[in-house]
Design an enzyme around this catalytic site. Sequence first.
Site, PDB file in Angstrom:
ATOM      1  N   ASP A 168       0.826  -1.213   0.000  1.00 27.72           N
ATOM      2  CA  ASP A 168       0.000   0.000   0.000  1.00 27.72           C
ATOM      3  C   ASP A 168       0.859   1.263   0.000  1.00 27.72           C
ATOM      4  O   ASP A 168       2.017   1.245   0.420  1.00 27.72           O
ATOM      5  CB  ASP A 168      -0.879   0.039   1.257  1.00 27.72           C
ATOM      6  CG  ASP A 168      -1.959  -1.029   1.258  1.00 27.72           C
ATOM      7  OD1 ASP A 168      -1.942  -1.902   0.373  1.00 27.72           O
ATOM      8  OD2 ASP A 168      -2.810  -1.000   2.166  1.00 27.72           O
TER       9      ASP A 168
ATOM     10  N   HIS B 246       3.847  -2.233   3.003  1.00 26.31           N
ATOM     11  CA  HIS B 246       3.821  -0.878   2.438  1.00 26.31           C
ATOM     12  C   HIS B 246       5.061  -0.620   1.591  1.00 26.31           C
ATOM     13  O   HIS B 246       6.167  -0.999   1.984  1.00 26.31           O
ATOM     14  CB  HIS B 246       3.734   0.166   3.565  1.00 26.31           C
ATOM     15  CG  HIS B 246       2.452   0.087   4.331  1.00 26.31           C
ATOM     16  ND1 HIS B 246       2.266  -0.785   5.383  1.00 26.31           N
ATOM     17  CD2 HIS B 246       1.278   0.753   4.179  1.00 26.31           C
ATOM     18  CE1 HIS B 246       1.029  -0.641   5.858  1.00 26.31           C
ATOM     19  NE2 HIS B 246       0.407   0.285   5.141  1.00 26.31           N
TER      20      HIS B 246
HETATM   21 ZN   LIG Z   1      -2.532   3.198   3.274  1.00 24.97          ZN
END
Ligand SMILES: [Zn+2]
Length: 275
Positions: free
Chosen positions: A83, A238
């Site tokens: 993400d 991430h």
């Molecule tokens: Zn996020």
Amino acid sequence: MINKQPLFRNIARLAGGAILLGLVSIIVATAAGVAQHGEIPGFMTGNLFTEKETPPEEQSSVPVSADMPKPPRAEKVVYLTFDDGPDPAVTPLVLQTLQQHAVPATFFVTGTQVEAHPELLRQIHAAGHAIGNHSYNHRYHELYRSPAAYLAQMERCNALIAAIIGVAPGISRAPGGTTGSFTADFWSSLEQQGFKDIGWNISSGDASSAKATQIAGNVIAQAEKNKFLWRNAIVLMHDGKGHAETAAALPAIIEYFQKQGFEFRAVDHSTPPAW
Ligand SMILES: [Zn+2]
């Protein structure tokens, strides 16, 4: 009345009808997908990596779509998801590791990062990974004000992605997750727009202060503890700014799942809910 037609002609007519029906459903399904997002769900994500590992009798030259039969899922399936990117320092490292291990992943990108680094989005797409929508600006207080505000950000991010790679995602992930942020109205309006929200069930805990060994350890410990998730393990990581340690943890994470015999998949409309 006696049917005088030979049996084979009846069979031929029946088969012809079935083929015609099949073709019509494919055309209708394709038109619906294109009308909504300019892509067939699952087509953009492709299955470049999983197809290589699929036995020949299960392969198909027809693009996979949400409305067509899928190759059977393996006993153990893992989805690696990233993400908040793309980021010029982290995303290329992640892409390199994925390529070295020949596994697909899914990138839930934000519109602001896509605007700043369109070339990275192109690279992710060209490498055959799936791209999902993670809102335009990731600001919770703006996003979760109303379903309309949320959708406006989704559409803005999709338009940016489509302008760069020519296709818009049909998959999305709510920033911070849907729990506590989504009411029933959010779900229904998202569904109406044809988006499928994909959560996660294994969190890497890759806050910027976490070290690579800790991040890999978090993922492996959760996978070991919750073997009921092995049918559909969705790992949250991430590749946004400051997540170099996630990139450093990735080889160990991939090698763990490979050793356990997992099939790696990219998220598409056939991905089951995380919980
Ligand atoms: Zn996020």
